[in-house]
Design a protein around this motif. Structure first.
Motif, PDB file in Angstrom:
ATOM      1  N   GLU A 259       7.786   4.533 -14.766  1.00  0.00           N
ATOM      2  CA  GLU A 259       7.167   5.717 -14.169  1.00  0.00           C
ATOM      3  C   GLU A 259       6.254   5.353 -13.011  1.00  0.00           C
ATOM      4  OE1 GLU A 259       5.280   7.372 -17.549  1.00  0.00           O
ATOM      5  OE2 GLU A 259       7.142   8.027 -18.501  1.00  0.00           O
ATOM      6  N   ALA A 260       5.570   4.217 -13.111  1.00  0.00           N
ATOM      7  CA  ALA A 260       4.718   3.792 -11.997  1.00  0.00           C
ATOM      8  C   ALA A 260       5.548   3.526 -10.748  1.00  0.00           C
ATOM      9  CB  ALA A 260       3.935   2.538 -12.394  1.00  0.00           C
ATOM     10  N   GLU A 261       6.747   2.987 -10.924  1.00  0.00           N
ATOM     11  CA  GLU A 261       7.633   2.761  -9.767  1.00  0.00           C
ATOM     12  C   GLU A 261       8.117   4.087  -9.204  1.00  0.00           C
ATOM     13  OE1 GLU A 261       9.374  -0.125  -7.186  1.00  0.00           O
ATOM     14  OE2 GLU A 261       7.949  -0.346  -8.834  1.00  0.00           O
ATOM     15  N   LEU A 262       8.451   5.045 -10.083  1.00  0.00           N
ATOM     16  CA  LEU A 262       8.899   6.358  -9.610  1.00  0.00           C
ATOM     17  C   LEU A 262       7.814   7.081  -8.836  1.00  0.00           C
ATOM     18  CD1 LEU A 262      10.866   7.755 -12.692  1.00  0.00           C
ATOM     19  CD2 LEU A 262      11.815   7.181 -10.465  1.00  0.00           C
ATOM     20  N   LEU A 263       6.580   6.972  -9.318  1.00  0.00           N
ATOM     21  CA  LEU A 263       5.474   7.686  -8.684  1.00  0.00           C
ATOM     22  C   LEU A 263       5.016   7.032  -7.387  1.00  0.00           C
ATOM     23  CD1 LEU A 263       3.211   8.643 -11.711  1.00  0.00           C
ATOM     24  CD2 LEU A 263       4.224  10.213 -10.070  1.00  0.00           C
ATOM     25  N   GLY A 264       5.310   5.758  -7.222  1.00  0.00           N
ATOM     26  CA  GLY A 264       4.796   5.056  -6.049  1.00  0.00           C
ATOM     27  C   GLY A 264       3.474   4.385  -6.318  1.00  0.00           C
ATOM     28  N   VAL A 265       3.092   4.240  -7.586  1.00  0.00           N
ATOM     29  CA  VAL A 265       1.913   3.448  -7.920  1.00  0.00           C
ATOM     30  C   VAL A 265       2.230   1.970  -7.711  1.00  0.00           C
ATOM     31  CG1 VAL A 265       0.298   2.830  -9.775  1.00  0.00           C
ATOM     32  CG2 VAL A 265       1.096   5.186  -9.535  1.00  0.00           C
ATOM     33  N   THR A 266       3.466   1.594  -8.007  1.00  0.00           N
ATOM     34  CA  THR A 266       3.933   0.236  -7.723  1.00  0.00           C
ATOM     35  C   THR A 266       5.083   0.312  -6.737  1.00  0.00           C
ATOM     36  OG1 THR A 266       5.498   0.282  -9.586  1.00  0.00           O
ATOM     37  CG2 THR A 266       3.286  -0.576 -10.010  1.00  0.00           C
ATOM     38  N   GLY A 267       5.340  -0.780  -6.071  1.00  0.00           N
ATOM     39  CA  GLY A 267       6.460  -0.891  -5.156  1.00  0.00           C
ATOM     40  C   GLY A 267       7.161  -2.222  -5.357  1.00  0.00           C
ATOM     41  N   ARG A 268       8.448  -2.156  -5.639  1.00  0.00           N
ATOM     42  CA  ARG A 268       9.232  -3.360  -5.943  1.00  0.00           C
ATOM     43  C   ARG A 268       8.657  -4.119  -7.143  1.00  0.00           C
ATOM     44  NH1 ARG A 268      11.623  -6.103  -0.425  1.00  0.00           N
ATOM     45  NH2 ARG A 268      12.397  -4.177   0.511  1.00  0.00           N
ATOM     46  N   GLY A 269       8.028  -3.387  -8.055  1.00  0.00           N
ATOM     47  CA  GLY A 269       7.490  -3.987  -9.267  1.00  0.00           C
ATOM     48  C   GLY A 269       6.079  -4.501  -9.155  1.00  0.00           C
ATOM     49  N   ALA A 270       5.497  -4.524  -7.957  1.00  0.00           N
ATOM     50  CA  ALA A 270       4.131  -5.012  -7.762  1.00  0.00           C
ATOM     51  C   ALA A 270       3.191  -3.834  -7.541  1.00  0.00           C
ATOM     52  CB  ALA A 270       4.070  -5.969  -6.570  1.00  0.00           C
ATOM     53  N   LEU A 271       1.944  -4.002  -7.942  1.00  0.00           N
ATOM     54  CA  LEU A 271       0.954  -2.937  -7.790  1.00  0.00           C
ATOM     55  C   LEU A 271       0.593  -2.785  -6.317  1.00  0.00           C
ATOM     56  CD1 LEU A 271      -0.715  -0.971  -9.547  1.00  0.00           C
ATOM     57  CD2 LEU A 271      -2.557  -2.652  -9.485  1.00  0.00           C
ATOM     58  N   SER A 272       0.636  -1.545  -5.846  1.00  0.00           N
ATOM     59  CA  SER A 272       0.324  -1.266  -4.447  1.00  0.00           C
ATOM     60  C   SER A 272      -1.188  -1.200  -4.245  1.00  0.00           C
ATOM     61  CB  SER A 272       0.959   0.064  -4.033  1.00  0.00           C
ATOM     62  OG  SER A 272       0.397   1.121  -4.791  1.00  0.00           O
ATOM     63  N   ALA A 273      -1.595  -1.149  -2.997  1.00  0.00           N
ATOM     64  CA  ALA A 273      -3.022  -1.070  -2.694  1.00  0.00           C
ATOM     65  C   ALA A 273      -3.611   0.252  -3.184  1.00  0.00           C
ATOM     66  CB  ALA A 273      -3.243  -1.228  -1.185  1.00  0.00           C
ATOM     67  N   HIS A 274      -2.876   1.366  -2.971  1.00  0.00           N
ATOM     68  CA  HIS A 274      -3.407   2.642  -3.451  1.00  0.00           C
ATOM     69  C   HIS A 274      -3.309   2.746  -4.970  1.00  0.00           C
ATOM     70  CE1 HIS A 274       0.827   3.134  -2.110  1.00  0.00           C
ATOM     71  NE2 HIS A 274       0.979   3.843  -3.207  1.00  0.00           N
ATOM     72  N   GLY A 275      -2.340   2.053  -5.583  1.00  0.00           N
ATOM     73  CA  GLY A 275      -2.294   2.002  -7.041  1.00  0.00           C
ATOM     74  C   GLY A 275      -3.465   1.226  -7.605  1.00  0.00           C
ATOM     75  N   ARG A 276      -3.838   0.152  -6.920  1.00  0.00           N
ATOM     76  CA  ARG A 276      -5.000  -0.632  -7.337  1.00  0.00           C
ATOM     77  C   ARG A 276      -6.269   0.193  -7.209  1.00  0.00           C
ATOM     78  NH1 ARG A 276      -4.892  -6.315  -7.603  1.00  0.00           N
ATOM     79  NH2 ARG A 276      -2.872  -6.234  -6.553  1.00  0.00           N
ATOM     80  N   ALA A 277      -6.365   0.973  -6.130  1.00  0.00           N
ATOM     81  CA  ALA A 277      -7.541   1.828  -5.959  1.00  0.00           C
ATOM     82  C   ALA A 277      -7.577   2.932  -7.001  1.00  0.00           C
ATOM     83  CB  ALA A 277      -7.538   2.421  -4.548  1.00  0.00           C
ATOM     84  N   LEU A 278      -6.427   3.482  -7.346  1.00  0.00           N
ATOM     85  CA  LEU A 278      -6.364   4.529  -8.374  1.00  0.00           C
ATOM     86  C   LEU A 278      -6.890   4.015  -9.702  1.00  0.00           C
ATOM     87  CD1 LEU A 278      -5.236   7.424  -9.111  1.00  0.00           C
ATOM     88  CD2 LEU A 278      -3.166   6.234  -9.832  1.00  0.00           C
ATOM     89  N   LEU A 279      -6.643   2.744  -9.974  1.00  0.00           N
ATOM     90  CA  LEU A 279      -7.102   2.141 -11.225  1.00  0.00           C
ATOM     91  C   LEU A 279      -8.581   1.795 -11.174  1.00  0.00           C
ATOM     92  CD1 LEU A 279      -5.898   1.138 -13.949  1.00  0.00           C
ATOM     93  CD2 LEU A 279      -5.657  -1.098 -12.882  1.00  0.00           C
TER      94      LEU A 279
END
Length: 891
Positions: free
Chosen positions: A494-514
């Motif tokens: 679900e994190a990949e679908l939402l765009g929290v991660t990209g290619r399996g790695a945590l994105s910068a905005h996903g890191r900020a969301l956390l």
């Protein structure tokens, strides 16, 4: 009390009484169920900490090594020494990693109030001992059986003496000393080795098959020689007809002193299996974030005029879920996820009408007006905190009822914690690093071995799992049935679908969301940082260290696990709002800018090279059908789509002007001809209500309709040269004529053409579903301070020495004093004159009883005004609510 007595508390309450306020705050923060309601004193707090429900919850939140330590204490002596515990955990070889990590695990158990006592008298709380100790009903996760004393409890004295003699020990005068002699033999390494050296090889093989569990075996009435040798010497003891057990002491000798086959003091590391450039990860995640917005909009646009009906039991039917999946061009599980995401964000709900249907909420219209990054942040925040889990859709509940999307029974209270923990593990890797999903699952199983599907019932949930199966369950080898593992897998997807991660790695905005740092972090193999204290953590989520003991200085492995675990706690609402806003700011520049143009092509298609501005997208969705989606959206113009735009009130000239304004290419001739041709025929036929009629100034056209075989189902009949009538309703007549290739227009009772625009069906204002909490909420600092102050004051009142009276019996702990009204009044009045403090029992208006120490100031009108040492303030109490009064001792 002597200094030695202070070091060795005699009860859990005494151990809690010796803690400072910081340590008590850590306990109440780790076990918030203990503070609901606030205990009256430390004795009540200790009693509540030993209740079955509270102990089970605390055990479920232990990591694997702390749980193994508790399991080892359950098979050790009561009380046990630290040396005995170390032997059970590290074995005769004294595994260095276990030796280093054991003090930290013991400190964690002490802080959770599951263990109390000093190094010479370690005691597991009674309820935990009952849950973890081996018995015939539920074997121990260690695979150990009962001790010699427990296994011989029902054996005759003569038989016990026979065992002693066969083992080469001198006979004794009583069974107790005989059992003690056998126990001493089995726990003496050299003597036990000498005894087993005399055993037949096949007898030793029998012992080795039982030593790791299950410890029970079956024998016949006439056992074989290899079994008879063991039975004669007590190396196997009968427990029931035809059943024998391997005594705990014998198994520990064979295991070289270890309680567990494999102790796991160090958590599994989560290593990266691939690394991408952070810019690539962020761009990929941003693309998925845009797809998320487009999918949610498409879903609610499909339900614009009212979505599927609500089942009687609640939720979507299987047919409606399939229809939604086809409309979104996704699989059914993915459709369930998008539907649940919109529901969790408050964008859709049931309308509450008699014919109840799902529809968009007014919040959806407000959501559409926000910037794309803010819209994504709202969805991501809702997903992060939601307890509704779309992954269980299609399964069955405990009553074998099907679980449907948007229906009841989808809440899994552990979901937010697992999502935060999975993302925290990803945040612990360097930017752009992709973890191995199996390593993430292994880490989660180590951190919460009892929180899976088998462990949710608590340690007693292992009933029926015999031997090795129960041992594997305790070690976390729970497979795909583990709820936390399934939640973790769903989180990664679900994190990949939402765009929290990209290619399996945590994105910068996903890191900020956390709420995590955006800078690269050291690999998991780097030296871990110390556990943060309450002063280091401004949120107050990381508990301080407990009382002095062998675990005050946590070893590196346990310290790393504790530090990592503390970051998995979800943020408070104000903190999450700040983190969500930061994530939106980071995502905004990565999202494509909406376009105000399309590219018209000669094959009756239009290509949108990116997202379109809302007015353009809305009009184009009526004028054309979406043929394909992706980075560029392809729209196709058809006679039906053009007629749809004409039905919405547009004229041919309006459509030409609209396309000319928004196309970067000239209008192709085939498209211009299509628009003009459909507009020329549009409205030539008029359909009204007779039930329905068709009128046309061209009677030849009506003759053509009547002669067409496809019109037979409409059962048309001529009323006049220019009018046909039918029993079908106008909508069916319109659809039938359009299927025949005509372009009829509906008209009103006054003969005017009806303009058909989509009716936006909205529910009344609805709030998003509240997450189901996983137990009581963690108390904040203000509540903790007030609760500890009240507990301390209540404990002071309960333990303050009172003057003995000749005619009064001594009170039991927690019992309120009882005196007559006259005696209470007289004692109060005397205390006002002398200024002495009194001990009273008081029952408030809600019926809650408490003990208090007060210094009376004034007594009048049936009330006493006094300084309450318990509350540290002046209060007024009705005399009729005071159960009794007693004077304090002079010291």
């Amino acid at each position: 009390m002597s200094t030695e007595d202070q070091r060795a508390p005699r009860s859990l309450a005494a151990a809690l009484r010796a803690r400072d306020d910081t340590s008590l705050a850590a306990l109440l923060r780790a076990r918030p169920d203990l503070i609901t309601p606030v205990p009256t004193d430390l004795t009540q707090l200790a009693t509540r900490a030993g209740t079955r429900a509270s102990v089970v919850r605390a055990l479920e939140r232990l990591d694997r090594f702390a749980l193994q330590t508790a399991e080892a204490l359950a098979v050790a002596g009561d009380p046990a020494t630290y040396a005995e515990l170390l032997g059970l955990m590290a074995g005769d070889a004294r595994d260095r990693a276990v030796v280093d990590a054991l003090p930290g695990a013991l400190t964690a158990l002490r802080e959770q109030a599951l263990v109390w006592g000093d190094e010479g008298n370690l005691r597991l709380v009674r309820t935990a001992l009952e849950l973890l100790a081996p018995s015939a009903q539920h074997p121990s996760p260690t695979g150990l059986g009962p001790s010699v004393r427990e296994a011989t409890a029902g054996m005759s004295p003569g038989r016990i003496q026979e065992l002693v003699a066969a083992a080469g020990l001198p006979s004794t005068h009583d069974s107790v000393s005989a059992v003690g002699a056998l126990t001493a033999l089995f726990t003496h390494r050299k003597k036990m080795a000498a005894l087993l050296a005399k055993a037949p090889a096949d007898s030793v093989d029998v012992l080795k098959r039982l030593m790791w569990g299950p410890p029970y075996g079956q024998v016949t009435a006439d056992p074989a020689a290899r079994l008879r040798w063991l039975l004669d010497r007590g190396l196997l003891l009968p427990t029931a007809p035809g059943t024998v057990v391997l005594p705990r002491e014998v198994a520990l000798h064979l295991r070289e002193g270890r309680a567990h086959r494999t102790a796991e003091p160090v958590p599994p590391t989560v290593e990266p299996v691939a690394t991408h450039r952070p810019q690539v990860v962020d761009a990929t995640a941003a693309g998925q974030a845009y797809t998320t917005l487009a999918t949610v909009e498409e879903l609610l646009k499909d339900w614009h005029e009212g979505g599927p009906a609500v089942l009687r039991a609640g939720g979507l039917s299987v047919r409606d879920l399939k229809r939604t999946a086809v409309a979104l061009d996704v699989s059914e599980p993915m459709a369930a996820f998008w539907v649940e995401l919109a529901y969790a964000a408050g964008l859709l709900a049931s309308d509450g009408e008699a014919d109840e249907r799902y529809a968009a909420t007014p919040e959806y219209d407000e959501w559409l007006e926000r910037p794309p990054s803010d819209r994504w942040a709202q969805l991501a925040q809702a997903w992060l905190a939601a307890t509704r889990t779309s992954g269980v859709v299609g399964g069955r509940d405990l009553k074998e009822r099907a679980l449907s999307a948007l229906g009841p029974g989808l809440d899994r209270s552990a979901a937010p914690e697992v999502r935060h923990r999975v993302l925290t593990l990803l945040a612990g890797l360097p930017e752009g690093a992709v973890p191995d999903p199996e390593a993430v699952l292994a880490r989660l199983r180590w951190e919460r071995p009892l929180r899976g599907a088998q462990g949710q019932q608590g340690p007693q949930g292992q009933q029926g799992q015999q031997g090795q199966q129960g041992q594997q369950a305790a070690q976390g080898a729970q497979g795909d049935d583990d709820l936390r593992s399934r939640l973790a897998r769903w989180t990664l997807t679900e994190a990949e679908l939402l765009g929290v991660t990209g290619r399996g790695a945590l994105s910068a905005h996903g890191r900020a969301l956390l709420g995590a740092r955006s800078a690269p972090r050291p690999p998991a193999t780097a030296t871990p940082t110390p556990t943060p204290t309450a002063q280091d953590d401004p949120t107050g989520r990381s508990g301080p260290a407990g009382p002095a003991g062998p675990g005050d200085k946590l070893p590196a492995p346990h310290r790393a696990a504790a530090a990592a675990g503390s970051t998995a706690t979800p943020l408070s609402p104000p903190e999450q709002a700040v983190a969500t806003a930061a994530a939106a700011r980071l995502l905004a520049p990565l999202l494509p800018e909406p376009l105000d143009h399309v590219l018209l092509q000669a094959d009756l298609t239009a290509v949108a090279p990116g997202p379109l501005r809302r007015p353009l997208a809305d009009v184009l969705s009526v004028l054309a059908d979406v043929e394909s989606k992706g980075g560029a959206t392809v729209y196709r113009f058809t006679p039906g789509s053009v007629r749809r735009a004409l039905d919405a009130g547009r004229s041919a000239s309006d459509l030409h002007a609209f396309l000319t304004e928004h196309s970067r290419t000239p209008i192709p001739q085939p498209l211009a001809y299509l628009i003009d041709d459909v507009a020329r025929r549009h409205g030539h036929l008029r359909v009204g209500a007779a039930s329905a009629y068709v009128r046309c100034d061209d009677d030849a056209l009506l003759n053509e309709i009547l002669a067409d075989k496809r019109a037979a189902a409409l059962r048309l009949r001529r009323l006049a040269p220019t009018v046909l009538a039918t029993q079908a309703d106008p909508a069916a007549l319109l659809d039938g004529l359009r299927a025949m290739g005509f372009a009829p227009a509906a008209e009103s009772a006054e003969g005017d053409v009806l303009i058909t625009r989509a009716h936006a069906h909205r529910t009344p204002p609805r709030t998003a579903p509240e997450p189901v909490p996983d137990g009581p909420p963690v108390p904040d600092t203000t509540l903790l301070t007030a609760a500890i102050r009240a507990i301390r004051a209540g404990d002071l009142a309960a333990t303050t020495p009172r003057k003995p009276t000749e005619d009064a019996a001594p009170l039991a702990p927690g019992e309120l004093p009882r005196t007559s009204s006259a005696e209470t009044l007289a004692t109060m009045q005397a205390a006002v004159l002398t200024g002495e403090a009194l001990w009273i029992g008081y029952v408030n208006a809600e019926g809650t009883a408490s003990q208090r120490v007060i210094a009376p100031v004034r007594v009048e009108g049936g009330f006493v005004t006094a300084y309450d040492h318990t509350a540290d303030e002046v209060r007024t109490y009705p005399l009729h609510r005071i159960t009794g009064v007693a004077e304090l001792a002079d010291d």
